[in-house]
Design a protein around this motif. Structure first.
Motif, short mmCIF file in Angstrom:
data_model
loop_
_atom_site.label_atom_id
_atom_site.label_comp_id
_atom_site.label_asym_id
_atom_site.label_seq_id
_atom_site.Cartn_x
_atom_site.Cartn_y
_atom_site.Cartn_z
N ASP A 241 12.34 -3.16 -17.79
CA ASP A 241 11.00 -3.32 -17.22
C ASP A 241 10.65 -1.97 -16.60
OD1 ASP A 241 8.80 -3.75 -15.52
OD2 ASP A 241 9.36 -5.84 -15.20
N VAL A 242 9.84 -1.20 -17.31
CA VAL A 242 9.64 0.20 -16.95
C VAL A 242 8.96 0.33 -15.59
CG1 VAL A 242 8.43 2.31 -17.58
CG2 VAL A 242 9.65 1.02 -19.33
N VAL A 243 7.88 -0.39 -15.38
CA VAL A 243 7.15 -0.25 -14.12
C VAL A 243 8.03 -0.66 -12.94
CG1 VAL A 243 5.17 -1.07 -12.78
CG2 VAL A 243 4.90 -0.53 -15.22
N ALA A 244 8.71 -1.79 -13.06
CA ALA A 244 9.59 -2.24 -11.98
C ALA A 244 10.73 -1.25 -11.77
CB ALA A 244 10.14 -3.63 -12.30
N GLY A 245 11.25 -0.71 -12.87
CA GLY A 245 12.34 0.25 -12.77
C GLY A 245 11.91 1.50 -12.02
N ILE A 246 10.73 2.03 -12.34
CA ILE A 246 10.26 3.23 -11.66
C ILE A 246 9.98 2.94 -10.19
CG2 ILE A 246 8.34 4.89 -11.55
CD1 ILE A 246 8.21 4.69 -14.63
N THR A 250 12.14 4.98 -7.31
CA THR A 250 11.40 5.88 -6.42
C THR A 250 11.14 5.28 -5.05
OG1 THR A 250 9.29 5.06 -7.27
CG2 THR A 250 10.23 6.99 -8.38
N GLY A 251 11.47 4.01 -4.86
CA GLY A 251 11.21 3.37 -3.57
C GLY A 251 9.73 3.13 -3.31
N GLY A 252 9.01 2.72 -4.35
CA GLY A 252 7.59 2.40 -4.15
C GLY A 252 6.63 3.01 -5.14
N GLY A 253 7.13 3.82 -6.04
CA GLY A 253 6.26 4.40 -7.05
C GLY A 253 6.35 5.92 -7.10
N ALA A 254 6.11 6.48 -8.28
CA ALA A 254 6.21 7.92 -8.49
C ALA A 254 5.03 8.66 -7.86
CB ALA A 254 6.28 8.23 -9.98
N HIS A 255 5.27 9.88 -7.46
CA HIS A 255 4.17 10.74 -7.01
C HIS A 255 3.28 11.14 -8.20
CE1 HIS A 255 7.32 11.48 -3.88
NE2 HIS A 255 6.27 11.37 -3.09
N TYR A 256 3.94 11.32 -9.36
CA TYR A 256 3.22 11.77 -10.55
C TYR A 256 3.74 11.00 -11.77
CZ TYR A 256 3.00 15.80 -7.39
OH TYR A 256 2.86 16.60 -6.29
N SER A 257 2.87 10.82 -12.75
CA SER A 257 3.31 10.35 -14.06
C SER A 257 2.53 11.10 -15.12
CB SER A 257 3.11 8.83 -14.22
OG SER A 257 1.73 8.48 -14.17
N GLN A 269 1.11 1.47 -18.13
CA GLN A 269 2.38 1.53 -17.41
C GLN A 269 2.48 2.81 -16.57
OE1 GLN A 269 5.18 1.21 -20.66
NE2 GLN A 269 5.51 -0.98 -20.25
N ALA A 270 2.00 3.91 -17.15
CA ALA A 270 2.07 5.19 -16.42
C ALA A 270 1.25 5.14 -15.14
CB ALA A 270 1.59 6.32 -17.33
N VAL A 271 0.12 4.46 -15.16
CA VAL A 271 -0.70 4.30 -13.97
C VAL A 271 -0.06 3.31 -13.00
CG1 VAL A 271 -2.94 3.55 -13.10
CG2 VAL A 271 -2.82 4.96 -15.17
N ASP A 272 0.41 2.19 -13.53
CA ASP A 272 0.97 1.14 -12.68
C ASP A 272 2.27 1.57 -12.00
OD1 ASP A 272 -1.14 -0.46 -13.39
OD2 ASP A 272 0.00 -1.76 -14.75
N SER A 273 2.93 2.58 -12.53
CA SER A 273 4.20 3.03 -11.95
C SER A 273 4.01 4.01 -10.79
CB SER A 273 5.07 3.69 -13.02
OG SER A 273 4.47 4.89 -13.48
N LEU A 274 2.77 4.37 -10.51
CA LEU A 274 2.50 5.33 -9.43
C LEU A 274 2.60 4.66 -8.07
CD1 LEU A 274 -0.67 7.12 -10.85
CD2 LEU A 274 1.63 8.12 -10.65
N GLY A 275 3.01 5.45 -7.08
CA GLY A 275 2.88 5.02 -5.71
C GLY A 275 1.46 5.26 -5.21
N LEU A 276 1.17 4.83 -4.00
CA LEU A 276 -0.15 5.08 -3.42
C LEU A 276 -0.41 6.59 -3.38
CD1 LEU A 276 -0.25 2.54 -0.44
CD2 LEU A 276 -1.03 2.25 -2.80
N ARG A 277 -1.61 6.97 -3.79
CA ARG A 277 -2.06 8.36 -3.87
C ARG A 277 -1.36 9.15 -4.98
NH1 ARG A 277 -1.79 11.82 0.55
NH2 ARG A 277 -3.80 12.67 -0.04
N GLY A 278 -0.70 8.44 -5.88
CA GLY A 278 -0.07 9.12 -7.01
C GLY A 278 -1.10 9.54 -8.05
N VAL A 279 -0.69 10.47 -8.91
CA VAL A 279 -1.59 11.01 -9.93
C VAL A 279 -0.96 10.84 -11.30
CG1 VAL A 279 -2.90 13.03 -10.72
CG2 VAL A 279 -2.39 12.75 -8.28
#
Length: 366
Positions: A241-246, A250-257, A269-279
């Motif tokens: 599960d890619v989004v859950a895995g990221i 990362t402890g809440g989502g990536a800074h960037y994807s 998935q690339a958008v959903d895997s971001l943390g708050l304020r991620g790009v």
């Protein structure tokens, strides 16, 4: 001048090596003896007419070679110089003037129009007009007639045949991290798709000092290569599960994807895997009219989606910088490459499409 070129005559058909005529350079043009030219996803989707590029045409836009002749107005290169060829831009529109050359307002006409901007072509076969000037290169040929703006001079003590891909796919992936996103040291980044563009982004993420580098792909051999090139984690959508895995890594989502696959579901998935304020940086080139959907609230909470063309690169400075990274051992581009003779262009294309090779490079005959 008589040269050999790989001609694309019909949608989806194989390339044919033909003897064609190359025009005389104008005052702002350069003739380059092509040493090698990369096979890029863009070449193949243009062959398949994802974009309305006129046929027949000679493709190729990751060329490297040696300058043979320059027009009267060309000052920055001379015969004998080693060069890498990059994208073309008008140099006059509001974006070009402020340095955003990869977003030139005439980008499509400059690079996909199949001719010079005045409608003339640089290639013919007897009385037959051949479309040319693909990225102002058409470098799947033994010689290329290019606009001076495309030509980046490089040092002579490096393997010239390796560096053509710096002009497009490699600078796109690396530039997305270093120029477009300006990834910060200690940050987390997820790269979706581990082809030449994605793996260039993985290597650049290491240079940028990203602490967590996650590569996502369905190809296990590519994921193994990503780990070798600096990925700290890999995920395979077939089993993970890619989004859950990221989110967990990362402890809440990536800074960037970064999305390189041009698949709407992967983009989501690339958008959903971001943390708050991620790009999320979108690089993948999808067929015209392709649409993607998102949860608006997911975007609302500080997330950003931005398109990236050519890694926001100023080629004449960024390409030499990447070469220096290579010489320092920080950007091992040679691990992505497999060489093919020019007459093996169709084999190289098939291997690229099947995922058997990350970056195919065509070597031109001497």
């Amino acid at each position: 001048m008589k040269i050999q070129a790989a001609v694309t005559r019909e949608k989806g058909r194989e390339f044919s090596i033909e003897e064609v005529d190359l025009a005389t350079p104008r005052d702002d043009e350069v003739i380059v003896r092509v040493v090698a030219s990369g096979v890029c996803h863009t070449d193949l989707i243009v062959r398949d007419q994802y974009y309305p590029v006129p046929l027949p045409i000679v493709l190729g836009h990751e060329g490297s070679g040696v300058v043979e002749r320059v027009g009267a107005q060309v000052r920055h290169v001379s015969p004998g110089d080693h060069v890498v060829l990059s994208y073309y831009f008008c140099g006059e529109c509001r974006n070009c003037i402020v340095g955003a050359r990869s977003y030139c307002l005439r980008l499509f006409a400059c690079n996909f129009g199949g001719s010079r901007l005045d409608g003339s072509t640089t290639l013919s076969r007897g009385p037959e007009k051949l479309h040319s000037n693909f990225f102002s290169q058409s470098s799947w040929a033994t010689r290329a007639l290019v606009n001076a703006r495309n030509v980046v001079k490089v040092r002579k003590d490096v393997p010239l045949e390796l560096f053509g891909p710096l002009g497009c796919g490699v600078q796109t992936g690396a530039g997305a991290v270093l120029n477009s996103l300006e990834a910060r040291p200690g940050s987390a980044i997820a790269v979706f798709g581990t082809g030449g563009v994605g793996l260039s982004a993985v290597m650049a993420a290491g240079i940028a000092g990203c602490l967590t580098i996650i590569a996502v792909d369905v190809n296990e051999s590519r994921l193994a290569l990503a780990r070798d090139l600096g990925a700290t984690h890999t995920l395979n959508p077939v089993t993970d599960d890619v989004v859950a895995g990221i989110q967990e890594i990362t402890g809440g989502g990536a800074h960037y994807s970064i999305e390189t696959t041009a698949r709407p579901e992967v983009f989501r998935q690339a958008v959903d895997s971001l943390g708050l304020r991620g790009v999320c940086g979108l690089i993948g080139a999808a067929p015209m009219g392709t649409e993607a959907t998102f949860d608006m609230n997911n975007i609302l909470f500080g997330r950003t989606v931005r398109g990236i063309v050519s890694g926001d690169s100023i080629a004449e400075t960024f390409i030499p910088q990447l070469i220096e990274f290579y010489l320092q051992g920080r950007f091992p581009l040679d691990k992505l490459v497999r060489y093919y003779n020019f007459d093996e262009v169709n084999e190289a294309a098939r291997a690229s499409e099947r995922g058997e090779v990350v970056k195919a490079i065509l070597r031109m005959p001497s």
